[in-house]
Design a protein around this motif. Sequence first.
Motif, mmCIF file in Angstrom:
data_model
loop_
_atom_site.group_PDB
_atom_site.id
_atom_site.type_symbol
_atom_site.label_atom_id
_atom_site.label_comp_id
_atom_site.label_asym_id
_atom_site.label_seq_id
_atom_site.Cartn_x
_atom_site.Cartn_y
_atom_site.Cartn_z
ATOM 1 N N ASP A 14 67.216 8.137 50.883
ATOM 2 C CA ASP A 14 66.654 9.298 50.175
ATOM 3 C C ASP A 14 66.716 9.105 48.669
ATOM 4 O O ASP A 14 65.773 9.463 47.947
ATOM 5 C CB ASP A 14 67.418 10.558 50.573
ATOM 6 N N LEU A 15 67.815 8.539 48.184
ATOM 7 C CA LEU A 15 67.924 8.270 46.754
ATOM 8 C C LEU A 15 66.876 7.253 46.308
ATOM 9 O O LEU A 15 66.196 7.428 45.295
ATOM 10 C CB LEU A 15 69.322 7.746 46.418
ATOM 11 N N SER A 16 66.723 6.198 47.086
ATOM 12 C CA SER A 16 65.788 5.137 46.731
ATOM 13 C C SER A 16 64.346 5.620 46.745
ATOM 14 O O SER A 16 63.532 5.222 45.900
ATOM 15 C CB SER A 16 65.958 3.962 47.700
ATOM 16 N N GLY A 18 63.359 8.677 46.186
ATOM 17 C CA GLY A 18 63.141 9.809 45.293
ATOM 18 C C GLY A 18 63.168 11.158 45.986
ATOM 19 O O GLY A 18 62.837 12.176 45.370
ATOM 20 N N ARG A 19 63.564 11.184 47.257
ATOM 21 C CA ARG A 19 63.675 12.468 47.962
ATOM 22 C C ARG A 19 64.947 13.208 47.582
ATOM 23 O O ARG A 19 65.120 14.383 47.916
ATOM 24 C CB ARG A 19 63.642 12.232 49.476
ATOM 25 N N ARG A 20 65.827 12.505 46.895
ATOM 26 C CA ARG A 20 67.093 13.077 46.460
ATOM 27 C C ARG A 20 67.435 12.444 45.121
ATOM 28 O O ARG A 20 67.082 11.289 44.859
ATOM 29 C CB ARG A 20 68.170 12.746 47.497
ATOM 30 N N THR A 21 68.137 13.175 44.280
ATOM 31 C CA THR A 21 68.537 12.628 42.993
ATOM 32 C C THR A 21 70.034 12.399 42.968
ATOM 33 O O THR A 21 70.803 13.031 43.698
ATOM 34 C CB THR A 21 68.166 13.574 41.839
ATOM 35 N N ASP A 60 69.734 8.350 37.616
ATOM 36 C CA ASP A 60 68.382 8.813 37.937
ATOM 37 C C ASP A 60 67.344 8.239 36.987
ATOM 38 O O ASP A 60 66.191 8.004 37.375
ATOM 39 C CB ASP A 60 68.335 10.347 37.907
ATOM 40 N N ARG A 61 67.736 8.010 35.756
ATOM 41 C CA ARG A 61 66.790 7.480 34.766
ATOM 42 C C ARG A 61 66.631 5.969 34.889
ATOM 43 O O ARG A 61 65.607 5.413 34.485
ATOM 44 C CB ARG A 61 67.266 7.814 33.346
ATOM 45 N N LYS A 63 66.501 2.056 36.514
ATOM 46 C CA LYS A 63 65.936 1.325 37.630
ATOM 47 C C LYS A 63 67.052 1.044 38.638
ATOM 48 O O LYS A 63 68.193 0.758 38.263
ATOM 49 C CB LYS A 63 65.333 0.005 37.131
ATOM 50 N N THR A 64 66.743 1.145 39.912
ATOM 51 C CA THR A 64 67.748 0.903 40.936
ATOM 52 C C THR A 64 68.400 -0.463 40.726
ATOM 53 O O THR A 64 67.715 -1.483 40.632
ATOM 54 C CB THR A 64 67.125 0.957 42.345
#
Length: 479
Positions: A14-16, A18-21, A60-61, A63-64
């Motif tokens: 979800d984090l990856s 963008g469904r979750r921050t 969040d800002r 890059k993974t």
Amino acid sequence: MTQSLSTARDILQDLSAGRRTAVSLMEETLARIDVVNPVVNAIVSLRNRDELMQEAAAADRAKTCGPLHGLPIAVKDLANVAGVPSTQGSPLLADFVPHQDDLMVARLRAAGALIIGKTNVPEFGLGSHTFNPVHGATANPYDVTRSCGGSSGGAAVALATGMVALADGSDMMGSLRNPAGWCNVYGFRPSWGLVPSDPRGDLFMHPLSTNGPMARSPEDLAILLDVMTGPDRRQPLSTATGAAVPAIPSPQSRPMRIGWLGDWGGAYPMEPGILDTCAEALRSLADLGHEVEAIAPPYAADRIWQSWITLRSFAVAAGLRVFAGQTDRLKSSAQWELERGLALSGREIQAASDLRSDWQRVASRLFQNYDALVLPTAQCWPFDLEVDHPAQINGIAMDSYHRWMEVVTPVSLLGLPSLAVPAGFGDTGLPIGMQIFAAHGQDRDLLALGQQYHLATQWPHRHPPNLPTMSKNQSGSCA
């Protein structure tokens, strides 16, 4: 299943996507800690909230940067985290704040994890009961008047109660297997050398302990194990292989031959109900197509024990010898280990190593006939929180502070890979686990077998602790 018991895999996906921050996840994590931690005291040295929220916003800002990007993790308080008190539960280190991360912590950071604080431990990690004079005791989430085990007790409780989705543990004498079993979660002791230790002190003579992952499913264990594994050029005995399994694409399907060792032919006293609960859990493996059979003890338990207590004291004393002039400030078990270890002769250490080598030769032959072996994760149910350690089991006196955990020593002595899985609950609503172990290097097969078992049983999600409505004077129940 509550939101707090989501799998680490689902959270990270979800984090990856963008469904979750990371910010919302950090807010949920801290809110959960506010509700639960005052009851169980699993997370200690929690960092400043504003700083944590700023780090989450930065994640969040950014890059993974790795497979754990944006995931909050609390690190076991035996490991150094730069800028965070690393007490090891000892008053001697109550004010120690390291300036550098340990190797494992550095790998967590490089994978994108957000370090929120520490998880509680026994003093210096000694004894499978998490209490210390710095942070106090950590309570079992299924009955807060009982022990959660140790030394990775804080980690196991944080997982069971949904305060974190992944946790690191370490294991010398069942330190992640015992609390996993008593808290209805999973813990994995990898083959020795797969997860390198911190490159300080002696690098050759004390291969008993190892770091390993803890989680609410074997699949999640694999995610963290992938981050923890890999050779370190400063560590001559770390294995050159990569991760045991970065992800489990499908559960184990190959039928396995599994040997049930029970109480090792009566050598290990067991409280009533433990063997029956584990036997019932083994039926789940049989239902999945695996061949499970009871087998006789393959090697004398007293030989394993004599080798173990000698080599353990030798190793523990090596770590504690810096405090040799301050023994009056160490707890009794630490004093005992230090004094024994420093008094050992070279001849005694060699004799213990010979016994270990004999057990290794026997185990190697045994694993030619069995894919895995099984023992309980402990010999008793979670005991009273106010008791240092059990004095007896079924009327049989325990002659040391750790004799009640003798059941883990066949694995620890050889550095075998071992997966602690939930086995079920006793008549009083308290959990117990099984340790499923195999030959060196069989980490992947163990995790795959464990994931198959998990999908069939779902113990952590079917029976979470009922802590949110509890006060400190109430007992938990199996929801």
